[in-house]
Design a protein around this motif. Structure first.
Motif, PDB file in Angstrom:
ATOM      1  N   PRO A   1      -4.550  15.649  12.211  1.00 14.77           N
ATOM      2  CA  PRO A   1      -5.326  15.135  11.063  1.00 14.77           C
ATOM      3  C   PRO A   1      -5.747  13.675  11.270  1.00 14.77           C
ATOM      4  N   SER A   2      -6.982  13.407  10.858  1.00  9.61           N
ATOM      5  CA  SER A   2      -7.412  11.996  10.861  1.00  9.61           C
ATOM      6  C   SER A   2      -7.536  11.579   9.383  1.00  9.61           C
ATOM      7  N   VAL A   3      -6.865  10.466   9.047  1.00 11.88           N
ATOM      8  CA  VAL A   3      -6.721  10.089   7.635  1.00 11.88           C
ATOM      9  C   VAL A   3      -7.385   8.749   7.365  1.00 11.88           C
ATOM     10  N   ASP A   4      -8.130   8.715   6.288  1.00  8.21           N
ATOM     11  CA  ASP A   4      -8.733   7.457   5.828  1.00  8.21           C
ATOM     12  C   ASP A   4      -8.165   7.200   4.423  1.00  8.21           C
ATOM     13  N   SER A   5      -7.341   6.146   4.274  1.00 14.90           N
ATOM     14  CA  SER A   5      -6.639   5.995   2.995  1.00 14.90           C
ATOM     15  C   SER A   5      -6.874   4.634   2.349  1.00 14.90           C
ATOM     16  N   SER A   6      -6.683   4.591   1.032  1.00 14.29           N
ATOM     17  CA  SER A   6      -6.674   3.326   0.287  1.00 14.29           C
ATOM     18  C   SER A   6      -5.649   3.488  -0.820  1.00 14.29           C
ATOM     19  N   TYR A   7      -5.119   2.366  -1.310  1.00 17.29           N
ATOM     20  CA  TYR A   7      -4.094   2.483  -2.335  1.00 17.29           C
ATOM     21  C   TYR A   7      -4.207   1.347  -3.340  1.00 17.29           C
ATOM     22  N   TYR A   8      -3.588   1.568  -4.484  1.00 20.33           N
ATOM     23  CA  TYR A   8      -3.521   0.538  -5.534  1.00 20.33           C
ATOM     24  C   TYR A   8      -2.095   0.527  -6.064  1.00 20.33           C
ATOM     25  N   THR A   9      -1.555  -0.680  -6.260  1.00 18.23           N
ATOM     26  CA  THR A   9      -0.244  -0.794  -6.921  1.00 18.23           C
ATOM     27  C   THR A   9      -0.383  -1.831  -8.019  1.00 18.23           C
ATOM     28  N   SER A  10       0.226  -1.561  -9.165  1.00 17.01           N
ATOM     29  CA  SER A  10       0.086  -2.509 -10.277  1.00 17.01           C
ATOM     30  C   SER A  10       0.994  -3.706 -10.028  1.00 17.01           C
ATOM     31  N   THR A  11       0.451  -4.905 -10.363  1.00 19.14           N
ATOM     32  CA  THR A  11       1.219  -6.137 -10.136  1.00 19.14           C
ATOM     33  C   THR A  11       1.372  -6.959 -11.411  1.00 19.14           C
ATOM     34  N   ASN A  12       0.663  -6.560 -12.469  1.00 19.87           N
ATOM     35  CA  ASN A  12       0.688  -7.342 -13.696  1.00 19.87           C
ATOM     36  C   ASN A  12       1.718  -6.777 -14.673  1.00 19.87           C
ATOM     37  N   LEU A  13       2.778  -7.507 -14.884  1.00 16.33           N
ATOM     38  CA  LEU A  13       3.870  -7.047 -15.755  1.00 16.33           C
ATOM     39  C   LEU A  13       3.408  -6.927 -17.206  1.00 16.33           C
ATOM     40  N   LYS A  14       2.354  -7.675 -17.575  1.00 16.22           N
ATOM     41  CA  LYS A  14       1.864  -7.652 -18.959  1.00 16.22           C
ATOM     42  C   LYS A  14       1.205  -6.320 -19.292  1.00 16.22           C
ATOM     43  N   LEU A  15       0.748  -5.584 -18.265  1.00 17.15           N
ATOM     44  CA  LEU A  15       0.058  -4.317 -18.522  1.00 17.15           C
ATOM     45  C   LEU A  15       1.037  -3.157 -18.707  1.00 17.15           C
ATOM     46  N   GLY A  16       2.247  -3.314 -18.281  1.00 16.70           N
ATOM     47  CA  GLY A  16       3.204  -2.215 -18.429  1.00 16.70           C
ATOM     48  C   GLY A  16       4.483  -2.529 -17.693  1.00 16.70           C
ATOM     49  N   LYS A  17       5.603  -1.996 -18.198  1.00 16.80           N
ATOM     50  CA  LYS A  17       6.889  -2.316 -17.570  1.00 16.80           C
ATOM     51  C   LYS A  17       7.121  -1.511 -16.310  1.00 16.80           C
ATOM     52  N   ASN A  18       6.418  -0.366 -16.173  1.00 13.70           N
ATOM     53  CA  ASN A  18       6.587   0.458 -14.972  1.00 13.70           C
ATOM     54  C   ASN A  18       5.499   0.146 -13.962  1.00 13.70           C
ATOM     55  N   ALA A  19       5.892   0.184 -12.694  1.00 17.12           N
ATOM     56  CA  ALA A  19       4.910  -0.046 -11.635  1.00 17.12           C
ATOM     57  C   ALA A  19       4.181   1.262 -11.357  1.00 17.12           C
ATOM     58  N   ALA A  20       2.860   1.197 -11.239  1.00 13.76           N
ATOM     59  CA  ALA A  20       2.061   2.398 -10.967  1.00 13.76           C
ATOM     60  C   ALA A  20       1.518   2.319  -9.540  1.00 13.76           C
ATOM     61  N   PHE A  21       1.524   3.462  -8.869  1.00 14.17           N
ATOM     62  CA  PHE A  21       1.028   3.528  -7.493  1.00 14.17           C
ATOM     63  C   PHE A  21       0.002   4.648  -7.426  1.00 14.17           C
ATOM     64  N   VAL A  22      -1.102   4.391  -6.751  1.00 13.10           N
ATOM     65  CA  VAL A  22      -2.125   5.420  -6.539  1.00 13.10           C
ATOM     66  C   VAL A  22      -2.550   5.357  -5.081  1.00 13.10           C
ATOM     67  N   VAL A  23      -2.510   6.508  -4.419  1.00 18.37           N
ATOM     68  CA  VAL A  23      -2.977   6.558  -3.025  1.00 18.37           C
ATOM     69  C   VAL A  23      -4.111   7.572  -2.950  1.00 18.37           C
ATOM     70  N   GLU A  24      -5.241   7.131  -2.419  1.00 17.07           N
ATOM     71  CA  GLU A  24      -6.391   8.031  -2.245  1.00 17.07           C
ATOM     72  C   GLU A  24      -6.648   8.189  -0.761  1.00 17.07           C
ATOM     73  N   LEU A  25      -6.901   9.423  -0.342  1.00 18.84           N
ATOM     74  CA  LEU A  25      -7.135   9.611   1.094  1.00 18.84           C
ATOM     75  C   LEU A  25      -8.129  10.734   1.366  1.00 18.84           C
ATOM     76  N   THR A  26      -8.719  10.600   2.525  1.00 23.48           N
ATOM     77  CA  THR A  26      -9.627  11.658   3.017  1.00 23.48           C
ATOM     78  C   THR A  26      -8.998  12.186   4.300  1.00 23.48           C
ATOM     79  N   VAL A  27      -8.792  13.498   4.353  1.00 25.48           N
ATOM     80  CA  VAL A  27      -8.130  14.097   5.513  1.00 25.48           C
ATOM     81  C   VAL A  27      -9.108  15.006   6.255  1.00 25.48           C
ATOM     82  N   LYS A  28      -9.223  14.768   7.542  1.00 24.99           N
ATOM     83  CA  LYS A  28     -10.093  15.644   8.358  1.00 24.99           C
ATOM     84  C   LYS A  28      -9.240  16.241   9.466  1.00 24.99           C
ATOM     85  N   CYS A  29      -9.223  17.564   9.516  1.00 23.55           N
ATOM     86  CA  CYS A  29      -8.419  18.240  10.535  1.00 23.55           C
ATOM     87  C   CYS A  29      -9.297  18.598  11.724  1.00 23.55           C
ATOM     88  N   LYS A  30      -8.677  18.575  12.921  1.00 19.92           N
ATOM     89  CA  LYS A  30      -9.442  18.896  14.138  1.00 19.92           C
ATOM     90  C   LYS A  30      -9.908  20.341  14.114  1.00 19.92           C
TER      91      LYS A  30
END
Lengths: 185, 167
Positions: free
Chosen positions: B23-52
């Motif tokens: 697989p060839s993967v192209d990924s990007s991610y977001y993690t929350s850093t602002n404590l004022k927006l919420g007490k829990n940390a949020a993580f999002v990973v987006e990726l595009t997967v292409k198989c041979k």
């Protein structure tokens, strides 16, 4: 109001030019350039903080900047006129002493008292012109920016960006212009 | 014997198009850093997967520190997304190694957990590094207050100068 007369002597015209409210071409250009620059500063603020896109709001920004620049330039002109006379009075002794020190004794004897007074007056006017312009620009800019920060980020914080921009720019520039029309006697 | 069986099954699966080969993967991610927006940390990973071997509609699972999350796929294309939250205290600034498994890998992972085997023995299809900077509530004084204080100080100095001239 006294009727306009074109029968002024050269000296009278010079006096009017030096002590009148009208600005020279050079001073006008300097004032308008400064006013445009100061009025354009909030664009960066509204673009980065209030998330207003430059291209989407281009017409509003251009009108707002020109409107604000006009009133800020008016405030420059009024403040400069008020300050120039006061500065000229304060610098009078210093300028006279400076010129007397520069002139040698023989030179001092050669020129007449009238010419000496004219030189002092010219030098005093030059210094007062420069100093009053700088102080007027500094004072007007700081007044305009503090009014803008107060209105945009405190008084009208909850407004949406477009009305916030209109009210802040119109308010800050108008109040700055209005306050410059007051005079202290 | 068991390994031979797994290899033969995998070969069948790759050949049949259910397993993603190289697989060839192209990924990007977001993690929350602002404590004022919420007490829990949020993580999002987006990726595009292409198989041979051009496998479409892969079913993927993400493993983050031993916890598995299903990966959702967009209706069109090979775009995938996985998200999760964690309490701020349990997610300080760190580099997360997010492992992605296909169905067979996920089943192997579950089996390893059942028989108390080390989960690291199960090889993921691919992994993505997610750097989390940690959460903070920022400076205790707001920036507009600092700007106002600085502008007020300058205005005060200018007013003093002007008063000295006018008086």
């Amino acid at each position: 109001m006294a009727p306009k007369s074109s029968n002024f002597s050269k000296e009278e015209e010079l006096l009017l030019q030096d002590f009148g409210r009208d600005l020279s071409r050079k001073s006008s250009v300097i004032f308008y350039v400064h006013a445009l620059f100061v009025s354009a500063i909030p664009l960066w603020l509204f673009n980065r903080i209030h998330q207003m896109e430059m291209l989407d709001n281009a017409i509003l920004f251009v009108i707002g900047t020109i409107f604000s620049a006009y009133f800020v330039a008016l405030a420059y002109k009024n403040n400069k006129f008020e300050l120039k006379h006061k500065i000229a009075q304060k610098r009078s002794d210093g300028v006279a002493a400076e010129l007397n020190a520069k002139m040698s004794e023989s030179e001092s004897k050669k020129i007449s008292k009238k010419e000496k007074d004219e030189r002092i007056l010219w030098r005093k006017n030059e210094i007062a012109e420069a100093e009053s312009m700088q102080l007027a620009v500094f004072y007007t800019n700081s007044l305009f920016l503090i009014l803008l920060i107060l209105s945009s980020f405190f008084f009208f914080k909850s407004y949406s960006p477009m009305p916030n921009y209109i009210i802040s720019m119109v308010g800050a520039s108008s109040i700055t212009g209005l306050l410059s029309t007051s005079s202290q006697k | 014997m068991a390994n031979l069986f797994v290899i033969s099954v995998l070969s069948l699966l790759i050949g049949s198009g259910f397993c993603c080969d190289q697989p060839s993967v192209d990924s990007s991610y977001y993690t929350s850093t602002n404590l004022k927006l919420g007490k829990n940390a949020a993580f999002v990973v987006e990726l595009t997967v292409k198989c041979k071997n051009n496998v479409q509609d892969l079913k993927l699972y993400a493993d983050v520190n031993g916890v598995q999350y299903p990966v959702t796929k967009s209706p069109e294309g090979n775009n995938y997304q996985v998200s999760w939250t964690a309490k701020n205290k349990k997610s300080p600034a760190a580099l997360f190694d997010v492992k992605f498994f296909d169905e067979s890998g996920y089943n192997a992972l579950k089996k390893a957990a059942r028989i108390n085997q080390d989960a690291n023995t199960v090889k993921p299809l691919f992994s993505v590094d997610v750097k989390h900077h940690g959460m903070s509530s920022g400076f205790w004084v707001s920036s507009e207050l600092i700007a106002l204080a600085a502008a007020s100080l300058i205005f005060y100095v200018v007013c003093n100068e002007r008063s000295a001239v006018i008086s």
